[in-house]
Design a protein around this motif. Structure first.
Motif, PDB file in Angstrom:
ATOM      1  N   ARG A 158       0.834  -1.206   0.000  1.00 38.81           N
ATOM      2  CA  ARG A 158       0.000   0.000   0.000  1.00 38.81           C
ATOM      3  C   ARG A 158       0.867   1.254   0.000  1.00 38.81           C
ATOM      4  O   ARG A 158       0.569   2.230  -0.703  1.00 38.81           O
ATOM      5  CB  ARG A 158      -0.911  -0.014   1.227  1.00 38.81           C
ATOM      6  N   ALA A 159       1.955   1.235   0.786  1.00 37.96           N
ATOM      7  CA  ALA A 159       2.856   2.394   0.824  1.00 37.96           C
ATOM      8  C   ALA A 159       3.495   2.625  -0.544  1.00 37.96           C
ATOM      9  O   ALA A 159       3.657   3.775  -0.975  1.00 37.96           O
ATOM     10  CB  ALA A 159       3.932   2.177   1.889  1.00 37.96           C
ATOM     11  N   HIS A 160       3.837   1.540  -1.242  1.00 37.84           N
ATOM     12  CA  HIS A 160       4.431   1.661  -2.578  1.00 37.84           C
ATOM     13  C   HIS A 160       3.439   2.325  -3.530  1.00 37.84           C
ATOM     14  O   HIS A 160       3.823   3.183  -4.343  1.00 37.84           O
ATOM     15  CB  HIS A 160       4.843   0.283  -3.095  1.00 37.84           C
ATOM     16  N   GLU A 161       2.175   1.945  -3.434  1.00 34.23           N
ATOM     17  CA  GLU A 161       1.146   2.556  -4.282  1.00 34.23           C
ATOM     18  C   GLU A 161       1.005   4.045  -3.983  1.00 34.23           C
ATOM     19  O   GLU A 161       0.720   4.842  -4.888  1.00 34.23           O
ATOM     20  CB  GLU A 161      -0.201   1.854  -4.056  1.00 34.23           C
ATOM     21  N   GLU A 162       1.200   4.421  -2.719  1.00 39.93           N
ATOM     22  CA  GLU A 162       1.075   5.819  -2.316  1.00 39.93           C
ATOM     23  C   GLU A 162       2.383   6.584  -2.455  1.00 39.93           C
ATOM     24  O   GLU A 162       2.467   7.755  -2.076  1.00 39.93           O
ATOM     25  CB  GLU A 162       0.567   5.889  -0.874  1.00 39.93           C
ATOM     26  N   LYS A 163       3.416   5.877  -2.996  1.00 38.25           N
ATOM     27  CA  LYS A 163       4.728   6.492  -3.247  1.00 38.25           C
ATOM     28  C   LYS A 163       5.351   7.062  -1.969  1.00 38.25           C
ATOM     29  O   LYS A 163       5.858   8.183  -1.937  1.00 38.25           O
ATOM     30  CB  LYS A 163       4.619   7.579  -4.312  1.00 38.25           C
ATOM     31  N   THR A 164       5.313   6.283  -0.932  1.00 37.32           N
ATOM     32  CA  THR A 164       5.952   6.665   0.327  1.00 37.32           C
ATOM     33  C   THR A 164       6.563   5.436   0.965  1.00 37.32           C
ATOM     34  O   THR A 164       6.405   4.319   0.470  1.00 37.32           O
ATOM     35  CB  THR A 164       4.935   7.317   1.286  1.00 37.32           C
ATOM     36  N   GLY A 165       7.288   5.642   2.046  1.00 40.68           N
ATOM     37  CA  GLY A 165       7.814   4.529   2.821  1.00 40.68           C
ATOM     38  C   GLY A 165       7.016   4.381   4.097  1.00 40.68           C
ATOM     39  O   GLY A 165       6.016   5.086   4.327  1.00 40.68           O
ATOM     40  N   LEU A 166       7.423   3.453   4.944  1.00 39.20           N
ATOM     41  CA  LEU A 166       6.852   3.294   6.273  1.00 39.20           C
ATOM     42  C   LEU A 166       7.869   3.773   7.306  1.00 39.20           C
ATOM     43  O   LEU A 166       9.064   3.884   7.006  1.00 39.20           O
ATOM     44  CB  LEU A 166       6.481   1.836   6.528  1.00 39.20           C
ATOM     45  N   LEU A 167       7.396   4.050   8.496  1.00 40.04           N
ATOM     46  CA  LEU A 167       8.269   4.497   9.576  1.00 40.04           C
ATOM     47  C   LEU A 167       8.569   3.322  10.504  1.00 40.04           C
ATOM     48  O   LEU A 167       7.656   2.706  11.052  1.00 40.04           O
ATOM     49  CB  LEU A 167       7.596   5.619  10.375  1.00 40.04           C
ATOM     50  N   ALA A 168       9.850   3.018  10.654  1.00 41.91           N
ATOM     51  CA  ALA A 168      10.292   1.995  11.608  1.00 41.91           C
ATOM     52  C   ALA A 168      10.956   2.696  12.782  1.00 41.91           C
ATOM     53  O   ALA A 168      11.778   3.600  12.589  1.00 41.91           O
ATOM     54  CB  ALA A 168      11.265   1.032  10.952  1.00 41.91           C
ATOM     55  N   GLU A 169      10.579   2.284  13.985  1.00 40.86           N
ATOM     56  CA  GLU A 169      11.131   2.904  15.183  1.00 40.86           C
ATOM     57  C   GLU A 169      11.603   1.855  16.173  1.00 40.86           C
ATOM     58  O   GLU A 169      11.014   0.774  16.292  1.00 40.86           O
ATOM     59  CB  GLU A 169      10.068   3.768  15.885  1.00 40.86           C
ATOM     60  N   GLN A 170      12.637   2.202  16.884  1.00 39.23           N
ATOM     61  CA  GLN A 170      13.056   1.425  18.045  1.00 39.23           C
ATOM     62  C   GLN A 170      11.916   1.368  19.046  1.00 39.23           C
ATOM     63  O   GLN A 170      11.256   2.374  19.307  1.00 39.23           O
ATOM     64  CB  GLN A 170      14.269   2.121  18.672  1.00 39.23           C
ATOM     65  N   LYS A 171      11.609   0.203  19.580  1.00 32.55           N
ATOM     66  CA  LYS A 171      10.583   0.092  20.629  1.00 32.55           C
ATOM     67  C   LYS A 171      11.217   0.551  21.937  1.00 32.55           C
ATOM     68  O   LYS A 171      12.087  -0.105  22.487  1.00 32.55           O
ATOM     69  CB  LYS A 171      10.044  -1.325  20.751  1.00 32.55           C
ATOM     70  N   MET A 172      10.753   1.676  22.415  1.00 38.68           N
ATOM     71  CA  MET A 172      11.391   2.296  23.557  1.00 38.68           C
ATOM     72  C   MET A 172      11.071   1.548  24.850  1.00 38.68           C
ATOM     73  O   MET A 172       9.919   1.188  25.101  1.00 38.68           O
ATOM     74  CB  MET A 172      10.932   3.753  23.681  1.00 38.68           C
ATOM     75  N   PRO A 173      12.078   1.358  25.694  1.00 38.16           N
ATOM     76  CA  PRO A 173      11.850   0.713  26.999  1.00 38.16           C
ATOM     77  C   PRO A 173      11.399   1.742  28.027  1.00 38.16           C
ATOM     78  O   PRO A 173      12.017   1.933  29.077  1.00 38.16           O
ATOM     79  CB  PRO A 173      13.238   0.160  27.328  1.00 38.16           C
ATOM     80  N   PHE A 174      10.289   2.449  27.713  1.00 40.49           N
ATOM     81  CA  PHE A 174       9.904   3.594  28.530  1.00 40.49           C
ATOM     82  C   PHE A 174       9.332   3.175  29.885  1.00 40.49           C
ATOM     83  O   PHE A 174       8.715   2.118  30.023  1.00 40.49           O
ATOM     84  CB  PHE A 174       8.912   4.493  27.788  1.00 40.49           C
ATOM     85  N   THR A 175       9.558   4.034  30.856  1.00 44.67           N
ATOM     86  CA  THR A 175       9.002   3.849  32.188  1.00 44.67           C
ATOM     87  C   THR A 175       7.529   4.222  32.200  1.00 44.67           C
ATOM     88  O   THR A 175       6.696   3.559  32.815  1.00 44.67           O
ATOM     89  CB  THR A 175       9.766   4.710  33.205  1.00 44.67           C
ATOM     90  N   ARG A 176       7.196   5.316  31.531  1.00 46.52           N
ATOM     91  CA  ARG A 176       5.811   5.759  31.397  1.00 46.52           C
ATOM     92  C   ARG A 176       5.739   6.762  30.253  1.00 46.52           C
ATOM     93  O   ARG A 176       6.756   7.214  29.720  1.00 46.52           O
ATOM     94  CB  ARG A 176       5.294   6.380  32.686  1.00 46.52           C
ATOM     95  N   GLU A 177       4.498   7.111  29.873  1.00 47.10           N
ATOM     96  CA  GLU A 177       4.275   8.103  28.832  1.00 47.10           C
ATOM     97  C   GLU A 177       3.808   9.407  29.462  1.00 47.10           C
ATOM     98  O   GLU A 177       2.954   9.414  30.350  1.00 47.10           O
ATOM     99  CB  GLU A 177       3.240   7.599  27.822  1.00 47.10           C
ATOM    100  N   LEU A 178       4.388  10.489  28.999  1.00 43.84           N
ATOM    101  CA  LEU A 178       4.018  11.829  29.438  1.00 43.84           C
ATOM    102  C   LEU A 178       3.471  12.610  28.250  1.00 43.84           C
ATOM    103  O   LEU A 178       3.690  12.233  27.094  1.00 43.84           O
ATOM    104  CB  LEU A 178       5.223  12.562  30.024  1.00 43.84           C
ATOM    105  N   SER A 179       2.768  13.689  28.546  1.00 51.46           N
ATOM    106  CA  SER A 179       2.301  14.589  27.495  1.00 51.46           C
ATOM    107  C   SER A 179       2.535  16.015  27.939  1.00 51.46           C
ATOM    108  O   SER A 179       2.203  16.382  29.075  1.00 51.46           O
ATOM    109  CB  SER A 179       0.817  14.355  27.201  1.00 51.46           C
ATOM    110  N   ALA A 180       3.130  16.800  27.046  1.00 50.88           N
ATOM    111  CA  ALA A 180       3.372  18.215  27.309  1.00 50.88           C
ATOM    112  C   ALA A 180       2.567  19.028  26.305  1.00 50.88           C
ATOM    113  O   ALA A 180       2.723  18.853  25.097  1.00 50.88           O
ATOM    114  CB  ALA A 180       4.854  18.550  27.192  1.00 50.88           C
ATOM    115  N   GLN A 181       1.700  19.891  26.814  1.00 55.16           N
ATOM    116  CA  GLN A 181       0.878  20.724  25.946  1.00 55.16           C
ATOM    117  C   GLN A 181       1.285  22.179  26.073  1.00 55.16           C
ATOM    118  O   GLN A 181       1.573  22.678  27.166  1.00 55.16           O
ATOM    119  CB  GLN A 181      -0.599  20.593  26.309  1.00 55.16           C
TER     120      GLN A 181
END
Length: 396
Positions: A158-181
């Motif tokens: 599907r990404a090839h049809e849309e002429k883009t790639g996919l995003l691969a990320e390291q799976k982070m060993p996070f302690t928790r998730e925060l949000s800053a607004q």
């Protein structure tokens, strides 16, 4: 949820909605039915507007370009919005700003993905650059063999049809998730909200605690710096939410030292800020209106001052098809809770409302054990109210 704030400020809202039954159409009387993906629908709607803003990032680029050409005031602008629409563009921008990213790569084939995973270590996270939210468009791959799974190959096709790639990320060993607004006016002034802790269930935000408990002053300052820098450098106008991974201890196997890492961006009022409706001097919805109309920004402090926590518990669709029928029982369970129901069909796992409860203290130097116990009670109360509403009965 911007409607009450607009009413208080004397601002007239107009809405382009996909149907008369949409939740926003139930709250905004000046509603036009149309398709945000069709240039002609959006241009016709925009003709009489002083300014336009968005409640999601999925408006197509050709629609945004047509609005700009027509001279419509858009906040955030398409030049900023691209970094919330496209995760690959976001990762590049975060890197160029010198802010902490997980290891990432744009991949165009299962072979690229395997090479990336072998270099940074498994598991890895695969994401579609556009269109993903609430856990959609995200796939966790445990090992190199999984890159040949049918679902993975389908994504690449599907990404090839849309002429883009996919995003691969390291799976982070996070302690928790925060949000800053942070909110930013068109003329440049900013205002940051307290950094919050966000807890997920199956990739969907389930609970938010504001401010994030037991967060070091250094991490609070860094989270606010990251959000403000992104808002300023990318030219964001309106509300910006920066979702962050917090790593409290070094994990040598993952190659991720302690600190904060950028996860995703949202340029709009965000679920991690719904607590502000009842728990902040200025809600994120009022603040967004102020910012996009270039009005002075409001105070962002927590109602009740120092020592106060706000717990926001999402209502995720369950077995109860009629949330209103459970309101009396939910209200009896906690008179301190503020209940918000969105008018959406309560499909399983869908966000259909939220509950907020404010936890306050009058003690100047309350021991942390007492604070923790007080907060735990409030979280339990919010969870029980949510359960009554979504399941139609009190939890066992």
């Amino acid at each position: 949820m911007m409607a009450p704030a607009a009413t208080h400020l004397g601002i007239e809202l107009h809405l382009l909605a996909g149907s008369e039954g949409s939740s926003a159409a139930q709250a905004i009387p000046h509603t036009v039915i149309g398709d945000y993906r069709k240039v002609q629908d959006v241009l016709a709607f925009a003709e009489r507007m002083d300014a336009m803003t968005f409640d999601h990032e999925h408006v197509p680029a050709e629609v945004l370009a047509a609005l700009v050409q027509a001279g419509t005031t858009l906040n955030p602008s398409p030049d900023a919005l691209i970094y919330a629409q496209d995760k690959l563009a976001m990762r590049r921008a975060v890197e160029e700003l010198g802010l902490p990213n997980p290891h990432w790569a744009e991949v165009h084939s299962p072979e690229d993905l395997a090479t990336f995973g072998n270099a940074v270590g498994w598991p890895v996270v695969l994401k579609t650059p556009r269109g993903g939210y609430d856990g959609k468009g995200v796939m966790v791959l445990d090992d190199a063999a999984s890159v040949n799974d049918l679902a993975v190959r389908t994504w690449f096709e599907r990404a090839h049809e849309e002429k883009t790639g996919l995003l691969a990320e390291q799976k982070m060993p996070f302690t928790r998730e925060l949000s800053a607004q942070v909110a930013r006016r068109a003329s440049g002034a900013t205002a940051a909200y307290p950094v919050v802790e966000s807890n997920q269930t199956d990739g969907v935000c389930d609970e938010v605690v504001a401010p994030a408990p037991r967060t070091s002053p250094a991490h609070v300052a860094e989270a606010e710096r990251i959000a403000t820098l992104i808002a300023e450098k990318l030219g964001v106008t309106g509300m910006l939410a920066v979702e962050l991974f917090e790593i409290a201890e070094d994990d040598g196997g993952a190659g991720a030292p302690p600190g904060l890492y950028v996860n995703e961006l949202a340029m709009r009022p965000h679920n991690s800020g719904h607590w502000t409706m009842d728990g902040s001097v200025t809600s994120q919805f009022e603040q967004h209106l102020r910012a996009v109309l270039d009005l002075p920004l409001g105070a962002t402090t927590i109602t009740g001052g120092a020592g106060g926590y706000v717990v926001m518990k999402n209502l995720l669709g369950g077995s109860n098809p009629d949330l209103h029928s459970a309101l009396p029982a939910a209200m009896r369970r906690s008179g301190a809770s503020k209940i918000h129901i969105y008018g959406k069909d309560p499909k399983p796992g869908r966000k259909v409302g939220h509950v907020t409860i404010l936890s306050q203290t009058s003690k100047r130097d309350e021991p942390y054990d007492a604070t923790r116990a007080r907060l735990a009670r409030v979280r339990q109360n919010a969870a029980e109210v949510a359960h009554i509403l979504t399941e139609g009965e009190a939890p066992l």
